[in-house]
Design a protein around this motif. Structure first.
Motif, PDB file in Angstrom:
ATOM      1  N   LEU A  11       0.855  -1.175   0.000  1.00 54.88           N
ATOM      2  CA  LEU A  11       0.000   0.000   0.000  1.00 54.88           C
ATOM      3  C   LEU A  11       0.891   1.225   0.000  1.00 54.88           C
ATOM      4  CD1 LEU A  11      -2.636  -1.008   2.684  1.00 54.88           C
ATOM      5  CD2 LEU A  11      -2.804  -1.236   0.198  1.00 54.88           C
ATOM      6  N   LYS A  12       0.759   2.035  -1.008  1.00 50.87           N
ATOM      7  CA  LYS A  12       1.579   3.233  -1.159  1.00 50.87           C
ATOM      8  C   LYS A  12       0.671   4.421  -0.840  1.00 50.87           C
ATOM      9  CE  LYS A  12       5.140   4.681  -4.317  1.00 50.87           C
ATOM     10  NZ  LYS A  12       5.964   4.161  -5.366  1.00 50.87           N
ATOM     11  N   ILE A  13       0.894   5.029   0.329  1.00 49.86           N
ATOM     12  CA  ILE A  13       0.002   6.050   0.855  1.00 49.86           C
ATOM     13  C   ILE A  13       0.664   7.426   0.784  1.00 49.86           C
ATOM     14  CG2 ILE A  13      -1.324   6.799   2.861  1.00 49.86           C
ATOM     15  CD1 ILE A  13      -2.214   4.063   1.737  1.00 49.86           C
ATOM     16  N   GLU A  14       0.003   8.352   0.103  1.00 50.69           N
ATOM     17  CA  GLU A  14       0.502   9.720   0.071  1.00 50.69           C
ATOM     18  C   GLU A  14       0.278  10.344   1.444  1.00 50.69           C
ATOM     19  OE1 GLU A  14      -0.053  13.855  -2.369  1.00 50.69           O
ATOM     20  OE2 GLU A  14      -0.444  11.957  -3.376  1.00 50.69           O
ATOM     21  N   ASP A  15       1.348  10.835   2.025  1.00 51.06           N
ATOM     22  CA  ASP A  15       1.297  11.369   3.384  1.00 51.06           C
ATOM     23  C   ASP A  15       1.460  12.879   3.339  1.00 51.06           C
ATOM     24  OD1 ASP A  15       1.105  11.015   6.176  1.00 51.06           O
ATOM     25  OD2 ASP A  15       3.275  11.185   6.374  1.00 51.06           O
ATOM     26  N   GLY A  16       1.141  13.530   4.417  1.00 50.63           N
ATOM     27  CA  GLY A  16       1.298  14.971   4.499  1.00 50.63           C
ATOM     28  C   GLY A  16       0.430  15.550   5.593  1.00 50.63           C
ATOM     29  N   ARG A  17       0.455  16.853   5.689  1.00 55.31           N
ATOM     30  CA  ARG A  17      -0.325  17.569   6.691  1.00 55.31           C
ATOM     31  C   ARG A  17      -1.809  17.221   6.559  1.00 55.31           C
ATOM     32  NH1 ARG A  17       1.113  23.607   7.886  1.00 55.31           N
ATOM     33  NH2 ARG A  17       3.027  22.435   8.003  1.00 55.31           N
ATOM     34  N   GLY A  18      -2.413  16.958   7.688  1.00 64.26           N
ATOM     35  CA  GLY A  18      -3.835  16.639   7.699  1.00 64.26           C
ATOM     36  C   GLY A  18      -4.168  15.209   7.316  1.00 64.26           C
ATOM     37  N   ARG A  19      -3.167  14.369   7.187  1.00 65.80           N
ATOM     38  CA  ARG A  19      -3.383  12.965   6.842  1.00 65.80           C
ATOM     39  C   ARG A  19      -3.277  12.126   8.117  1.00 65.80           C
ATOM     40  NH1 ARG A  19      -3.535  11.546   1.142  1.00 65.80           N
ATOM     41  NH2 ARG A  19      -3.641  13.557   0.119  1.00 65.80           N
ATOM     42  N   PRO A  20      -4.386  11.630   8.639  1.00 62.77           N
ATOM     43  CA  PRO A  20      -4.370  10.957   9.933  1.00 62.77           C
ATOM     44  C   PRO A  20      -3.663   9.606   9.970  1.00 62.77           C
ATOM     45  CG  PRO A  20      -6.575  10.907   8.995  1.00 62.77           C
ATOM     46  CD  PRO A  20      -5.731  11.773   8.111  1.00 62.77           C
ATOM     47  N   LEU A  21      -3.626   8.882   8.855  1.00 61.23           N
ATOM     48  CA  LEU A  21      -3.022   7.553   8.895  1.00 61.23           C
ATOM     49  C   LEU A  21      -1.531   7.630   9.214  1.00 61.23           C
ATOM     50  CD1 LEU A  21      -3.560   4.553   8.645  1.00 61.23           C
ATOM     51  CD2 LEU A  21      -3.022   4.727   6.213  1.00 61.23           C
ATOM     52  N   GLY A  22      -0.813   8.517   8.544  1.00 60.07           N
ATOM     53  CA  GLY A  22       0.611   8.670   8.829  1.00 60.07           C
ATOM     54  C   GLY A  22       0.858   9.092  10.265  1.00 60.07           C
ATOM     55  N   ARG A  23       0.006   9.975  10.781  1.00 60.50           N
ATOM     56  CA  ARG A  23       0.171  10.424  12.167  1.00 60.50           C
ATOM     57  C   ARG A  23      -0.071   9.269  13.138  1.00 60.50           C
ATOM     58  NH1 ARG A  23       0.800  13.141   8.647  1.00 60.50           N
ATOM     59  NH2 ARG A  23       2.757  12.092   8.911  1.00 60.50           N
ATOM     60  N   SER A  24      -1.029   8.388  12.802  1.00 63.85           N
ATOM     61  CA  SER A  24      -1.325   7.264  13.694  1.00 63.85           C
ATOM     62  C   SER A  24      -0.147   6.296  13.784  1.00 63.85           C
ATOM     63  CB  SER A  24      -2.593   6.535  13.251  1.00 63.85           C
ATOM     64  OG  SER A  24      -2.361   5.722  12.113  1.00 63.85           O
ATOM     65  N   PHE A  25       0.720   6.290  12.751  1.00 65.93           N
ATOM     66  CA  PHE A  25       1.923   5.460  12.760  1.00 65.93           C
ATOM     67  C   PHE A  25       3.152   6.240  13.208  1.00 65.93           C
ATOM     68  CE2 PHE A  25      -0.589   2.634  10.059  1.00 65.93           C
ATOM     69  CZ  PHE A  25      -0.174   1.391  10.502  1.00 65.93           C
ATOM     70  N   GLY A  26       3.002   7.504  13.549  1.00 70.69           N
ATOM     71  CA  GLY A  26       4.129   8.312  14.013  1.00 70.69           C
ATOM     72  C   GLY A  26       5.122   8.646  12.913  1.00 70.69           C
ATOM     73  N   VAL A  27       4.661   8.744  11.677  1.00 70.67           N
ATOM     74  CA  VAL A  27       5.541   9.046  10.549  1.00 70.67           C
ATOM     75  C   VAL A  27       6.017  10.490  10.633  1.00 70.67           C
ATOM     76  CG1 VAL A  27       5.660   9.269   8.037  1.00 70.67           C
ATOM     77  CG2 VAL A  27       4.484   7.321   9.064  1.00 70.67           C
ATOM     78  N   LYS A  28       7.339  10.677  10.549  1.00 73.29           N
ATOM     79  CA  LYS A  28       7.925  12.016  10.579  1.00 73.29           C
ATOM     80  C   LYS A  28       8.776  12.292   9.341  1.00 73.29           C
ATOM     81  CE  LYS A  28       8.058  12.178  15.600  1.00 73.29           C
ATOM     82  NZ  LYS A  28       7.011  13.023  15.973  1.00 73.29           N
ATOM     83  N   LEU A  29       9.369  11.249   8.751  1.00 74.25           N
ATOM     84  CA  LEU A  29      10.219  11.384   7.563  1.00 74.25           C
ATOM     85  C   LEU A  29       9.715  10.444   6.479  1.00 74.25           C
ATOM     86  CD1 LEU A  29      13.712  11.330   9.314  1.00 74.25           C
ATOM     87  CD2 LEU A  29      12.540  13.330   8.398  1.00 74.25           C
ATOM     88  N   TRP A  30       9.974  10.824   5.244  1.00 72.04           N
ATOM     89  CA  TRP A  30       9.579   9.994   4.097  1.00 72.04           C
ATOM     90  C   TRP A  30      10.792   9.471   3.369  1.00 72.04           C
ATOM     91  CZ3 TRP A  30       6.355  14.572   2.023  1.00 72.04           C
ATOM     92  CH2 TRP A  30       5.196  14.727   2.780  1.00 72.04           C
ATOM     93  N   PRO A  31      10.684   8.351   2.748  1.00 78.13           N
ATOM     94  CA  PRO A  31       9.603   7.399   2.942  1.00 78.13           C
ATOM     95  C   PRO A  31       9.772   6.657   4.265  1.00 78.13           C
ATOM     96  CG  PRO A  31      11.203   6.445   1.443  1.00 78.13           C
ATOM     97  CD  PRO A  31      11.666   7.849   1.768  1.00 78.13           C
ATOM     98  N   THR A  32       8.666   6.313   4.850  1.00 79.15           N
ATOM     99  CA  THR A  32       8.642   5.416   5.998  1.00 79.15           C
ATOM    100  C   THR A  32       7.894   4.176   5.551  1.00 79.15           C
ATOM    101  OG1 THR A  32       8.739   7.143   7.681  1.00 79.15           O
ATOM    102  CG2 THR A  32       7.775   5.049   8.343  1.00 79.15           C
ATOM    103  N   LEU A  33       8.522   3.035   5.752  1.00 73.52           N
ATOM    104  CA  LEU A  33       7.936   1.742   5.382  1.00 73.52           C
ATOM    105  C   LEU A  33       7.599   0.983   6.656  1.00 73.52           C
ATOM    106  CD1 LEU A  33      10.614   0.850   2.741  1.00 73.52           C
ATOM    107  CD2 LEU A  33       8.371   1.815   2.309  1.00 73.52           C
ATOM    108  N   VAL A  34       6.374   0.537   6.765  1.00 64.98           N
ATOM    109  CA  VAL A  34       5.920  -0.210   7.936  1.00 64.98           C
ATOM    110  C   VAL A  34       5.398  -1.550   7.448  1.00 64.98           C
ATOM    111  CG1 VAL A  34       4.339  -0.248   9.901  1.00 64.98           C
ATOM    112  CG2 VAL A  34       5.291   1.930   9.120  1.00 64.98           C
ATOM    113  N   LEU A  35       5.972  -2.633   7.971  1.00 63.89           N
ATOM    114  CA  LEU A  35       5.516  -3.969   7.610  1.00 63.89           C
ATOM    115  C   LEU A  35       4.589  -4.477   8.709  1.00 63.89           C
ATOM    116  CD1 LEU A  35       6.134  -6.251   5.379  1.00 63.89           C
ATOM    117  CD2 LEU A  35       7.028  -7.413   7.380  1.00 63.89           C
TER     118      LEU A  35
END
Length: 108
Positions: free
Chosen positions: A56-80
């Protein structure tokens, strides 16, 4: 599922990911991100023969809750994820070797 070249415009809900069975590789990033583009060859090689992995390739950014729920701060972040549980995470991979924790978790 094989490698996905494009980012999804709509992101799934966190509960949807948590409920997904099997192995899921979630890639957070953006199409204009240089680090994200640099990681694509290694990701494509990793997923070339892995029909057992959902990418799943998810576009992240401000106002995107999914990335925040995973604590994403830098791109790309890959979570298995395996059956909804995080098994490995890699941030800003440049080479296939950088993806070793993801590869190991896919098989384990």
């Amino acid at each position: 599922m094989t490698y996905r070249p494009d980012y999804a415009e709509a992101e799934p809900a966190r509960a949807e990911l948590d409920a997904m069975p099997g192995v899921v590789l979630v890639e957070f990033g953006a199409s204009w991100c240089g680090h994200c583009r640099a990681a694509q060859a290694a990701l494509q090689a990793l997923l070339a023969c892995r029909d057992d992995v959902t990418h799943l390739k998810i576009e992240d950014g401000r106002g995107r809750p999914l990335g925040r729920s995973f604590g994403v701060k830098l791109w790309p972040t890959l979570v298995l994820l395996r059956d909804g549980q995080e098994r490995a995470r890699v941030v800003r991979p440049l080479s296939r070797a950088d993806l070793t924790p993801i590869a190991a978790a896919m098989d384990g």
